[in-house]
Write an enzyme that holds these catalytic residues in place. Sequence first.
Site, mmCIF file in Angstrom:
data_model
loop_
_atom_site.group_PDB
_atom_site.id
_atom_site.type_symbol
_atom_site.label_atom_id
_atom_site.label_comp_id
_atom_site.label_asym_id
_atom_site.label_seq_id
_atom_site.Cartn_x
_atom_site.Cartn_y
_atom_site.Cartn_z
ATOM 1 C CB SER A 1 -18.593 -42.515 -17.617
ATOM 2 O OG SER A 1 -18.394 -41.808 -16.428
ATOM 3 C CB ILE B 1 -11.977 -33.937 -15.618
ATOM 4 C CG1 ILE B 1 -12.172 -33.596 -17.109
ATOM 5 C CG2 ILE B 1 -13.118 -33.403 -14.764
ATOM 6 C CD1 ILE B 1 -12.235 -32.131 -17.446
ATOM 7 N N GLY B 2 -9.857 -34.989 -13.420
ATOM 8 C CA GLY B 2 -9.595 -35.395 -12.034
ATOM 9 C C GLY B 2 -10.857 -35.867 -11.331
ATOM 10 C CB THR C 1 -8.539 -41.615 -21.356
ATOM 11 O OG1 THR C 1 -8.395 -41.622 -19.937
ATOM 12 C CG2 THR C 1 -9.840 -40.929 -21.716
ATOM 13 C CG ASN D 1 -18.068 -44.486 -14.333
ATOM 14 O OD1 ASN D 1 -17.300 -44.039 -13.500
ATOM 15 N ND2 ASN D 1 -17.664 -45.123 -15.421
ATOM 16 C CE LYS E 1 -16.393 -36.659 -14.183
ATOM 17 N NZ LYS E 1 -15.243 -37.030 -15.027
ATOM 18 C CB CYS F 1 -9.499 -44.640 -9.619
ATOM 19 S SG CYS F 1 -11.038 -44.313 -10.423
#
Length: 302
Positions: free
Chosen positions: A24, A74-75, A196, A102, A48, A133
């Site tokens: 993603s 990227i947010g 990440t 995703n 994404k 998140c």
Amino acid sequence: MSINPDLAVKTGPLNLKNPVLLASGTCGYGIELQGFVDLEKLGGIVVKGLSLEPRSGNPPPRLMETPCGLLNSIGLENVGVDRFISDKLPALSALDTAVIVNILGDSVRDYQELAGILDQVRGIDAIEVNISCPNVRAGGAAFGSDPDMASEVTAAVRKATSLPLIVKLSPNVTDITLIARAVEHAGADAISLINTLLGMSIDIKARRPVLANTFGGLSGPAIKPVALRMVWQAVRAVNIPVIGIGGIQNASDALEFLLAGAAAVQVGTATLVDPLVSVQILEGIRMYMKETGISDISGLPI
Ligand SMILES: Cc1cc2nc3c(=O)[nH]c(=O)nc-3n(C[C@H](O)[C@H](O)[C@H](O)COP(=O)(O)O)c2cc1C
């Protein structure tokens, strides 16, 4: 005698024609890569991350190359679930490869609503829940940093959909096995990891952080040893399939994850360097199996 290895994998209720997927955020909505890569060769595409409403993401700069890696903030920019369904999904779902959507949210309710919407749509093979998140309603700690929050969001999504459910874990925790077990018990069909690793960089001339958002997520070859260790631990902590992600650049990297017990792998940052790399990785896995006389992919784990 030359063997023709069987690369098909079963990731819980999700059948994949082979174990190589696109991760993603590194392949858009899949269709952007159509002119470059034969996407139908791959096991699947993870699009994404989608939110209920469109998001424009963080201000620039939001990407920075590091030694052996990439920092991004990227947010979670995306077109939103409605435009994905109307504008992107028709072309994507026409491809003969698994479509994995995703999802992301600010609250448990966001995730649940998204899963409910996607459940009603044809052409989606699985949902991958990004729990990295922040839970805005609970002070901003990431859902994936706490077993109770991870469990709550998984259970809510599970209730909203009968689609195969993959929960994508955050590596920014002390003990990944606690989170892996929590989401397994809450109803996940599979887990994927890692997302990440939190990082930052400072511009010493400007005397300020390079990324406008200060922090970003580190990906690429730099994170592979951490990812592999966490995948090894997760495989041994749960009884559901594990999808390995993190710094995979070539077939040897992918094979390390498969030998560690991952049922499949996702290729992320490497696609940004060479869009064809995922297909080369797949061919490298096939070649390794032929050379070592392993006829079935389930025979790989050590
Ligand atoms: C530019 C960029 C955007 C990403 N966007 C998402 C996302 O929207 N949702 C998600 O779950 N992971 C996202 N990721 C994380 C990747 O899917 C992957 O987990 C991570 O980059 C580690 O794999 P890699 O080292 O192969 O890139 C993103 C990564 C990058 C580099």
